[in-house]
Write a protein that holds these residues in place. Structure first.
Motif, PDB file in Angstrom:
ATOM      1  N   HIS A  10       0.839  -1.209   0.000  1.00 45.03           N
ATOM      2  CA  HIS A  10       0.000   0.000   0.000  1.00 45.03           C
ATOM      3  C   HIS A  10       0.874   1.258   0.000  1.00 45.03           C
ATOM      4  O   HIS A  10       0.580   2.232  -0.708  1.00 45.03           O
ATOM      5  N   ASN A  11       1.920   1.241   0.810  1.00 44.36           N
ATOM      6  CA  ASN A  11       2.820   2.401   0.866  1.00 44.36           C
ATOM      7  C   ASN A  11       3.490   2.636  -0.488  1.00 44.36           C
ATOM      8  O   ASN A  11       3.647   3.780  -0.934  1.00 44.36           O
TER       9      ASN A  11
ATOM     10  N   SER B 106       1.071   4.236  -2.862  1.00 46.03           N
ATOM     11  CA  SER B 106       0.897   5.673  -2.607  1.00 46.03           C
ATOM     12  C   SER B 106       2.041   6.483  -3.217  1.00 46.03           C
ATOM     13  O   SER B 106       1.817   7.538  -3.832  1.00 46.03           O
TER      14      SER B 106
ATOM     15  N   GLN C  18       1.732   6.333  -7.157  1.00 48.78           N
ATOM     16  CA  GLN C  18       0.607   7.116  -7.669  1.00 48.78           C
ATOM     17  C   GLN C  18       0.845   8.618  -7.498  1.00 48.78           C
ATOM     18  O   GLN C  18       0.398   9.418  -8.324  1.00 48.78           O
TER      19      GLN C  18
END
Length: 371
Positions: free
Chosen positions: A99-100, A103, A106
Motif C-alpha cells: 500500500h505504501n 501511494s 501514484q
C-alpha cells in the motif's frame, strides 16, 4: 590517430544507449567493446520502476517513459513485453508495504493498483494459496537486453555518426584510448560504460561485484502472465554483505520462465554455486509450487556492478575533465539505461538534463583516482 567527438567504451545496454543519445545530439561517436560479456547478456532484462529513494524513482520512471516510446519501433528480437509487475505480499506487514509503495508511485503519476488475495489468485492461478495480495504496476515490462542494445547501436549507425570496433581498451590517457594491439583512438570526450570491468581502466571507482544466478525453463506458455516479485526482493537488493535470495519470475515471449534472484558479494567466480542455486529455487517453489514439474534447461551467473549507495555513477570524473562515467547500475542497467544516456548526453553537450543530475554525480564519492 582516428578522432570522433565521443568515444564510448562498452556496448552493453548502458553504453549502447549512450551512443544512441549522443548521435541523436548530432555528435560523432566511436564505440569500442571487447565482447567479453557482461551484465547485459547475463541479466533478466526487467524494466521496472523502483522507488527506494527519490533519485532511483526519477531515473527509473524517466527511463520507463523512454522505453515505452521506443517499443513500437523495436524489432521482434528485442522481445519487449509490457507484462506489468506484481509485487507479492505474503502477509499483512508486506501488504502494508505494498500500500505504501502504491501511494508513492501514484503520487508520481505511475499507474498501479492493489489486488486482494482473490484478485491475485485470479490473475496468477499458479501462485500458492494464502498470499495476502499484490501491487500491480501496469507499465513495468521486460526486454531481451542484448538485442535491445544492438537495436540502439543500429539506430545510431543509421544516422551516419557511429563507428563500432570490436577491440579491447587497455588504457585511458586524456583524450586518448589505447587498444590491446597498441593502436590508439582519440575523442573530445571518453565515456566509460563497461560495467564491472570499468575499474580496470579507471582504478579507484567505488564498484563492487554482486554475483547473481538465473535459471530458464523449457516452454510453458501461459503458466505466468506477469513479472512476479516478492516484496522481500527490496530487502534482498539492499543487503551490503552476505548471500541473499528472493523470488522473481518473468514470463518470456517464448513461453519460457526466467527464474531469479540471488546476490553474493566479493566474488568474481563465474561458476554456479549449487548451494545458492538450491536456496533460490526453493524460494521460487515456495511461491510457485508447480515449478517442480517444469524442466530447467539452463543455469548461469552474472555480475552486477554496485556502488556503496546503490545509485549509478553518471557524469564527469571529478579529476579528469575529458572522462565521463556511466557505470554502477547494479541490477537496474536495462531499466535505467535510457535516462542515464540522456542525462550524460545533456551534460556533455551543455544541454538541460531532464532530471537533476546531482544524486548520480561521481564527485559524491571522495577519492576517485585519475586513471
Amino acid at each position: 590517430m582516428q578522432h570522433t567527438d565521443v568515444l564510448v567504451i562498452g556496448a552493453g545496454i548502458v553504453g549502447a544507449a549512450c551512443a544512441h543519445a549522443l548521435t541523436q545530439a548530432g555528435l560523432s561517436v566511436r564505440v569500442i567493446d571487447a565482447r567479453l560479456g557482461g551484465a547485459t547478456a547475463a541479466g533478466m532484462g526487467h524494466l521496472v520502476v523502483m522507488d527506494d529513494n527519490p533519485a532511483e524513482l526519477a531515473l527509473s520512471q524517466t527511463s520507463l517513459d523512454l522505453w515505452h516510446a521506443w517499443a513500437p519501433h523495436m524489432d521482434a528480437g528485442c522481445a519487449f513485453t509490457a507484462c506489468g509487475t506484481l509485487w507479492l505480499a505474503a502477509n499483512d506487514a508486506e501488504l502494508q508495504a505494498a500500500h505504501n509503495k502504491r501511494s508513492t508511485l501514484q503520487a508520481h503519476g505511475i499507474a498501479c493498483e492493489m489486488l486482494d488475495a482473490t484478485a491475485l489468485a485470479r490473475a496468477e492461478p499458479a501462485l500458492r494459496p494464502g498470499l495476502a495480495g499484490a501491487l500491480k504496476v501496469q507499465g513495468d515490462s521486460v526486454v531481451y537486453a542484448p538485442r535491445a542494445a544492438q537495436w540502439l547501436l543500429d539506430q545510431a549507425a543509421a544516422q551516419g555518426h557511429l563507428i563500432f570496433e570490436q577491440a579491447e581498451a587497455t588504457h585511458i590517457d586524456g583524450h586518448t584510448v589505447t587498444l590491446r594491439d597498441g593502436s590508439q583512438r582519440s575523442a573530445g570526450a571518453i565515456v566509460l560504460a563497461s560495467g564491472i570491468q570499468a575499474p580496470q581502466l579507471c582504478p579507484g571507482l567505488p564498484l563492487r561485484p554482486k554475483k547473481g544466478h538465473l535459471v530458464i525453463t523449457d516452454r510453458y506458455p501461459g503458466t505466468v502472465r506477469h513479472q512476479l516479485v516478492e516484496l522481500g526482493y527490496i530487502t534482498s537488493a539492499h543487503h551490503s554483505d552476505g548471500t541473499s535470495v528472493a523470488f522473481n519470475v518473468q514470463p518470456r515471449p517464448t513461453g519460457q520462465l526466467l527464474i531469479g534472484s540471488s546476490r553474493e558479494f566479493d566474488t568474481t567466480d563465474p561458476a554456479v554455486n549449487n548451494a545458492v542455486m538450491a536456496r533460490m529455487l526453493q524460494r521460487a517453489l515456495d511461491y510457485l509450487p508447480g515449478l517442480a514439474d517444469l524442466n530447467a534447461i539452463r543455469t548461469w551467473t552474472g555480475f552486477r556492478a554496485a556502488t556503496p549507495d546503490s545509485l549509478p555513477l553518471i557524469g564527469a570524473h571529478p579529476e579528469h575533465p575529458h572522462l565521463w562515467l556511466a557505470v554502477g547500475h547494479e541490477g537496474l542497467g536495462a531499466t535505467t539505461a535510457p535516462a542515464t544516456a540522456q542525462l550524460l548526453a545533456a551534460q556533455i553537450t551543455g544541454g538541460t538534463p531532464a532530471i537533476d543530475p546531482t544524486p548520480y554525480a561521481p564527485a559524491r564519492f571522495a577519492g576517485l583516482n585519475t586513471p
